[in-house]
Each structure stands twice: as C-alpha cells, then as structure tokens.
Design a protein around this motif. Structure first.
Motif, mmCIF file in Angstrom:
data_model
loop_
_atom_site.group_PDB
_atom_site.id
_atom_site.type_symbol
_atom_site.label_atom_id
_atom_site.label_comp_id
_atom_site.label_asym_id
_atom_site.label_seq_id
_atom_site.Cartn_x
_atom_site.Cartn_y
_atom_site.Cartn_z
ATOM 1 N N LEU A 87 13.767 2.754 3.973
ATOM 2 C CA LEU A 87 14.076 4.131 3.612
ATOM 3 C C LEU A 87 15.480 4.259 3.043
ATOM 4 O O LEU A 87 15.714 5.039 2.103
ATOM 5 N N GLN A 88 16.402 3.505 3.580
ATOM 6 C CA GLN A 88 17.767 3.565 3.059
ATOM 7 C C GLN A 88 17.834 3.013 1.635
ATOM 8 O O GLN A 88 18.497 3.579 0.768
ATOM 9 N N PHE A 89 17.108 1.959 1.372
ATOM 10 C CA PHE A 89 17.079 1.405 0.011
ATOM 11 C C PHE A 89 16.401 2.374 -0.959
ATOM 12 O O PHE A 89 16.868 2.556 -2.090
ATOM 13 N N PHE A 90 15.324 3.030 -0.508
ATOM 14 C CA PHE A 90 14.626 3.972 -1.387
ATOM 15 C C PHE A 90 15.498 5.173 -1.711
ATOM 16 O O PHE A 90 15.608 5.579 -2.874
ATOM 17 N N CYS A 91 16.143 5.761 -0.706
ATOM 18 C CA CYS A 91 16.953 6.949 -0.943
ATOM 19 C C CYS A 91 18.203 6.639 -1.758
ATOM 20 O O CYS A 91 18.743 7.525 -2.428
ATOM 21 N N GLY B 75 13.711 -5.913 6.729
ATOM 22 C CA GLY B 75 13.504 -6.260 8.126
ATOM 23 C C GLY B 75 13.097 -5.104 9.006
ATOM 24 O O GLY B 75 12.609 -5.324 10.112
ATOM 25 N N SER B 76 13.312 -3.840 8.550
ATOM 26 C CA SER B 76 12.984 -2.686 9.379
ATOM 27 C C SER B 76 12.661 -1.503 8.475
ATOM 28 O O SER B 76 12.935 -1.509 7.275
ATOM 29 N N TYR B 77 12.092 -0.483 9.118
ATOM 30 C CA TYR B 77 11.784 0.731 8.370
ATOM 31 C C TYR B 77 13.054 1.424 7.888
ATOM 32 O O TYR B 77 13.076 2.042 6.818
ATOM 33 N N LEU C 175 5.442 3.250 -0.484
ATOM 34 C CA LEU C 175 4.258 3.199 0.371
ATOM 35 C C LEU C 175 3.759 1.772 0.545
ATOM 36 O O LEU C 175 3.328 1.377 1.636
ATOM 37 N N LEU C 176 3.844 0.960 -0.515
ATOM 38 C CA LEU C 176 3.430 -0.432 -0.419
ATOM 39 C C LEU C 176 4.330 -1.214 0.520
ATOM 40 O O LEU C 176 3.859 -2.023 1.338
ATOM 41 N N ASP C 177 5.655 -1.008 0.419
ATOM 42 C CA ASP C 177 6.585 -1.708 1.323
ATOM 43 C C ASP C 177 6.368 -1.302 2.767
ATOM 44 O O ASP C 177 6.384 -2.148 3.679
ATOM 45 N N LEU C 178 6.167 -0.011 3.011
ATOM 46 C CA LEU C 178 5.922 0.444 4.387
ATOM 47 C C LEU C 178 4.632 -0.143 4.943
ATOM 48 O O LEU C 178 4.565 -0.571 6.100
ATOM 49 N N GLY C 179 3.620 -0.205 4.119
ATOM 50 C CA GLY C 179 2.368 -0.788 4.571
ATOM 51 C C GLY C 179 2.475 -2.275 4.840
ATOM 52 O O GLY C 179 1.922 -2.790 5.822
ATOM 53 N N ALA C 180 3.180 -2.995 3.969
ATOM 54 C CA ALA C 180 3.346 -4.444 4.165
ATOM 55 C C ALA C 180 4.146 -4.746 5.423
ATOM 56 O O ALA C 180 3.806 -5.646 6.198
ATOM 57 N N LEU C 181 5.245 -4.002 5.649
ATOM 58 C CA LEU C 181 6.046 -4.225 6.854
ATOM 59 C C LEU C 181 5.253 -3.904 8.116
ATOM 60 O O LEU C 181 5.339 -4.631 9.123
ATOM 61 N N SER C 182 4.473 -2.847 8.071
ATOM 62 C CA SER C 182 3.652 -2.505 9.243
ATOM 63 C C SER C 182 2.629 -3.598 9.521
ATOM 64 O O SER C 182 2.378 -3.956 10.683
#
Length: 652
Positions: free
Chosen positions: A27-31, A21-23, A553-560
């Motif tokens: 990032l929290q899931f990735f880290c 739902g948010s950036y 990068l794909l998740d960030l792009g899709a959310l944006s």
C-alpha cells in the motif's frame, strides 16, 4: 532494485519476480507512485492522523460515488435505449398501391333469394320494435314467416327484448319459431300497436348464444335497437353466405367497367395490367391499382393532381343489400405494393356526387431489431402462418393468429378471414354452437388473452402515407348539362344522377419524404466515454490508472496466497511433542541411560531458515548432583565419559 549483500558477503541479484514482504509495503508503494489524485496524500500526511483519516475517508467516498455512477451507466446500457434520427430527402417517388371497393359485397338481385327469410325476419323485428314498415310492404300488416323458418334459423338465435328489472326472463322474443309477448295473441297485438322502443329507451335488445350442451349461455345485448338489429343481421348473414357458392354474385359484378368508368395516371389511361381484383366479404369487389402484380411500378417526379391517379367511379345504390350495406360510395385505401389492404382498418369512404382530392406525403419508419426492439424483419421467426397472400404485416399476423385459434377451439373458420388449409367456414347448421365460441373468443382476443398481439410484432421497416382530403361537388350545376352527355357518349355512362358518380384524385403534395430511423442512444463507444468521464471527474486519472489498480489487486492477491501456503506448510510439517520418560524406581540403580543431547528439528521450517531448539524432556537434576563439567555422579550412580559416575541428573 539494487543488489543486496548477503550475510556471507556475497551479492544477491535481482529476481525475475519479486513481491513485497507485507501489506503495508504494497500500500505504501502504491500510494507513493500512483497517478490517482488523492492517494499520494495518504503517504504525505501519514504523521498527521487527522489528515490521513480525512483523505482516506474522502478517497473512499469518491470511489463509492464513482462506482454508483458506473452502476447507473451500466444499467442504462442494459436497457438498450434508442434515439430517433429524422432525415428529409427528395427524389422521384414510387407511387403507392391504391385499393378501391364497391361497399357492397353482392348485388342484391343475385342473393335476394338466399336472404329472403333473413330479410323477412329483420323487417318483422323492425316493425315489432319500432313500428316500421318497408315501403314495399305498406299494405301488409306483418311480414309473413315462411314455413322454412323453423329449420332455417334456430329458435334460440332470435332477437329478444329485455325489460328493465327483469334480468333473466325476456319480455319479447322475435324471430326463430315465434314472436311472443308476455301474454296471449291479444297481448302481442298490443305490443305491435305500441312498439316498446318507440316509447322507452331503457330497454335492452340482443340474442342468446349457448354452447352445444346448453349449460353455458349469455346474451349479446345492445342498448340501441338499430345496433342490435345490424349485429343480429350480420351474424345470420355470415351463416347464409357460407352456403352460397363463391362464384354466385361475386363474379357477376367482377367487370371493372361496371365500377370504374375512367382511370388515368400522369394523364395516361390505365390498362388491365395495372390492376388486380379480389372479393371482400363486407366491402365487395375490390380493385388494387399499381399492386405487386402490376406490369410495372408507377413513379412520379411532379406534384399535384394532374400528376397522380384520377378515377371516375359509378355507385349504383339500387344494387346494395338494404339491411347490410348502409353506406353509399366507395372504400379507398392507400398502402404499400407488397402489403395486403385491410379496408376495415385503414380505409376511408368517398361520397357520390363529390370530387375527393387526396394529397399524400410519404414517411418511412426504420426500427432497430435485436436487443433494441421487438420488431421483425419478415415474420419468419413469429411462428404464425400468414393466411394472406402478401408480405408480413402485423394486421395479417394478428388475423391469422385469431383464425387458427378459431379453427382449433371452435372447429370451423370465421367467414370474414381467409380459410386455413383443411378447414371450413362456420355454419350453425353444421356447427350449432359456433356463435357462442366466436363471441367468447372475440372477447379474449380484444383483451389479448390469446397473446396474438404479443406474438405478432411490428415490422422493422414500414412505409406510411399521411393524407389530407379535400371535397367539392362534382359536377357543378352549371356544368352537369354538358358533362353527362359527353360521359354518355365517351364512357357509355347512362345516368344523369350525381348520386351515382364519384370522382377521386390521389397525388403527392410534395416530393420531400421523411425517414425516421432508430439509432442506439448509448452505443459501446458512448458508454466507455461516459465511464471515462466519471473516472476523470472523481479521480482525475486515465486508463493507465486502472492498470495500476489492477496491479495493486494482483499484488495483494499474490501476497495473500504466499502467506497462506507458508502457514499451511508450517502446520503440516511441525512434529508433535514426544512423551517425557520417567526412570523406574526399582531399576534406577542398575540401568544407566546416556545423556539426552539436543537435536535440531527436521521439519519444513528448517528449509525456510528458522531453527527451533527442543528442550530436554528429562526431569531437572538436584543441585547436589551437579558438577563443573555438567555431568553428575551420585552415590551408586554411573560414571560420565571421563570416568565420572552417572547420577540421577539429565543434561539441559
């Protein structure tokens, strides 16, 4: 993900594709789940801002250094470096081709009449400059010029002497129409009795070259009088020999028996099928043994001069052109069978009266083509026609390039190089300014202004022979008494002068030969290995970690993209605010309006689950007109739905 229970009590199943739902969630899931070292420390220390900042900065620095190293690796890969692999092999070796020349272009007696005028002019120059007389002219004061000289040699092509400090006016002119000093005949006699170059070494001597119009002239100067005379003689010799038929002089000395008395390879005598002949304009008749046109390829499996090529040569120095051929002996060159021998580049001379033994070692060079080097396989892509009847070599390409440029710019071909189709050799009786054009072109050629050296690339495969020479007097004083009589009976050699015989031995000193091959120093596999090493050094992860970063990068792009589309649709479907109605004071008591009821907005936000209540744009009512039910009735007002009279107030 576990199923979630909705607000209406039903369970929402998992979707095929779900996004965070948010950036912050991404990032929290990735880290929290990545295998990259250091990234998980950002989550573990999220309540300690100092540690979080430290690990974030450290992760950014290591990533920057890693990608800097990546740039260096990619830059090195783009240069296509090569490494040299040296291998040594031993096997039966193929014997190379051997070319031998007489060092004399023509027998002097065959061309003496054609060179008579040039020889007289040269002897005059030597007498004027140095006071030298040839032994045949000791009784003459000066070589007498012929009446033909005026038309045979142009006036401006005579030798000229320049005194120091007089840069524009020659002090003395020799050849052409006259030999003049600065004064009259008595002054010339003074010059002849006191030759200038014998008493002053600061003079310059040369000859003038001009273009056809005569407005562009220069001097071909030399500080040495001998060098100037030889250069001047060669220039005129070229013009003379272009008028001599090719069959005159050259084929009179074409019999190999007049030059090669004995030939043996591996102890066996050579035959006519083992050599071919061609004529060189400077080195005379040349014979190539074991060439491409030989009946079979010579091979050897043993070393030493008893298992190589042995030649016995005759050098008759009385037949040499005295002012052109100043060396005595023979010119030898070892080369590949399918390559043309350039005697002036790779040849060496052997002396008469000496046995010369040449030991060889074979070396091969194999270059990478394509992006790794500018070599060529067969020269087909060079674009320069090969004028030599052989395979491609860089020397053949360079000379062909110069000859074609010479024909294009000067209108004639240079005598020392093969003749292109449809062209003719230069001769100042037909091409008056070819010397000026040739020397200008030669200077541009040596400075690579013509781009011949850039155009003609190195061959990708090349064979070279490293040679070591040894010399010994032959025959010895004690053996010459019986060697000459035996040679006279066996080989019909009518001579007892060691200065007219030379012996040559060529052989392999070892059967081992070296091969130097170019290999890619940084192939694709090594480059990927270097990239992986840098990745492991700075992040301590693997290829799957790269996939994790790509997923991030794909998740960030899709959310944006989703957020951008949502904001765009909200802006497009949101209605503009309606204007506020105002009752007319003149007709307010006669007309009644129904109360304004709130309506839900009909826009895209309703489909997304958000409802916005719109306020009533009517004016607020007065306090004395309000009642308990929300309908007001003032004096003269309208009744409500229950029979109440409508007032001036509006429902909020």
């Amino acid at each position: 993900m576990p199923d979630k229970q909705g607000a209406d009590g039903t369970e929402d199943g998992e979707g095929l594709i779900e996004f965070h739902g948010s950036y912050r969630e991404i990032l929290q899931f990735f880290c929290s789940n990545t295998t990259i070292h250091g990234a998980v420390r950002l989550i573990c220390s999220e309540r300690n801002r100092m540690k979080t900042g430290f690990w974030a900065a450290l992760l950014a620095v290591t990533m920057g250094v890693m990608y800097w190293q990546f740039g260096l690796i990619f830059g090195q890969y783009g240069l296509h470096p090569v490494s040299i692999a040296l291998t040594v092999d031993s096997r039966t070796l193929k014997f190379p081709a051997v070319t031998i020349c007489t060092l004399n272009p023509y027998r002097y007696k065959n061309v003496q009449e054609d060179l008579c005028e040039l020889d007289h002019m040269t002897e005059e120059a030597l007498y004027t400059l140095y006071g030298y007389k040839s032994p045949a002219r000791k009784g003459d004061r000066l070589p007498r010029p012929s009446p033909r000289r005026r038309g045979f040699f142009p006036h401006q092509l005579g030798l000229r002497l320049l005194e120091a400090g007089r840069q524009h006016q020659p002090t003395l002119e020799i050849g052409g129409r006259r030999a003049l000093g600065r004064g009259n005949g008595s002054s010339l006699s003074a010059w002849l009795h006191n030759p200038p170059l014998s008493r002053n070494s600061s003079w310059k001597i040369g000859f003038e070259l001009c273009n056809e119009s005569g407005d562009d002239c220069f001097y071909n100067w030399h500080s040495s009088g001998v060098d100037a005379v030889r250069e001047w003689y060669t220039f005129h010799y070229v013009n003379v020999m272009t008028r001599v038929p090719s069959t005159q002089g050259a084929h009179d000395d074409a019999r190999i028996a007049d030059f090669v008395f004995d030939c043996k390879f591996n102890g066996l005598s050579c035959g006519k099928s083992n050599y071919t002949r061609f004529h060189h304009p400077i080195y005379g008749n040349c014979y190539t043994f074991n060439g491409i046109n030989s009946s079979y390829q010579w091979k050897t499996s043993k070393t030493g001069k008893d298992h190589g090529l042995s030649l016995l040569l005759k050098t008759v120095q009385n037949d040499y052109i005295p002012l052109l051929s100043t060396e005595a002996g023979a010119r030898v060159m070892v080369h590949e069978r399918n390559k043309f021998p350039f005697m002036e580049d790779g040849g060496f001379d052997i002396r008469p009266g000496v046995e010369t033994s040449i030991s060889m070692r074979k070396e091969e060079v194999r270059r990478l083509g394509g992006d790794y080097s500018d070599c060529t396989q067969d020269g087909s892509e060079i674009g320069v026609q090969n004028l030599y009847r052989s395979d491609y070599t860089q020397q053949a390409c360079v000379r062909s390039c110069f000859q074609f440029t010479m024909v294009s710019r000067c209108g004639c071909a240079y005598y020392f190089y093969p003749l292109p189709p449809g062209a003719e050799y230069c001769n100042y009786n037909k091409h008056t300014a070819w010397g000026h054009c040739y020397y200008r072109l030669s200077k541009e050629f040596s400075e690579d202004v013509l781009n011949c050296f850039k155009t003609c690339r190195k061959p990708c495969q090349q064979t070279e022979y490293q040679m070591i020479a040894g010399y010994a007097n032959w025959p010895s004083k004690n053996s010459e008494n019986w060697i000459y009589p035996l040679l006279q009976k066996e080989k019909q050699i009518i001579t007892s002068n060691r200065k007219e015989i030379a012996k040559l031995n060529l052989f392999f000193r070892e059967l081992n030969y070296k091969t130097m091959s170019e290999t890619p120093a940084l192939p694709m596999v090594v480059m990927l290995s270097n990239l992986g090493s840098q990745w492991s050094l700075w992040f301590g992860s693997s290829v799957l970690s790269v996939a994790e970063i790509l997923e991030l990068l794909l998740d960030l792009g899709a959310l944006s993209a989703i957020l951008a589309v949502r904001n765009l649709r909200r802006r497009l479907w949101e209605p503009a605010p309606s204007p506020t109605p105002h009752p007319s004071p003149e007709h307010g008591s006669q007309h009644c309006h129904p109360p304004m009821l709130p309506h839900p907005p009909q826009d895209a936000s309703a489909h997304l689950g958000s409802f916005d209540a719109l306020a009533d744009p009517a004016l607020p009512p007065t306090y004395d007109s309000l009642d308990r039910d929300g309908y007001g009735a003032g004096p003269g007002g309208c009744q409500g739905p229950e029979g109440a009279q409508e007032g001036a107030g509006t429902f909020l």
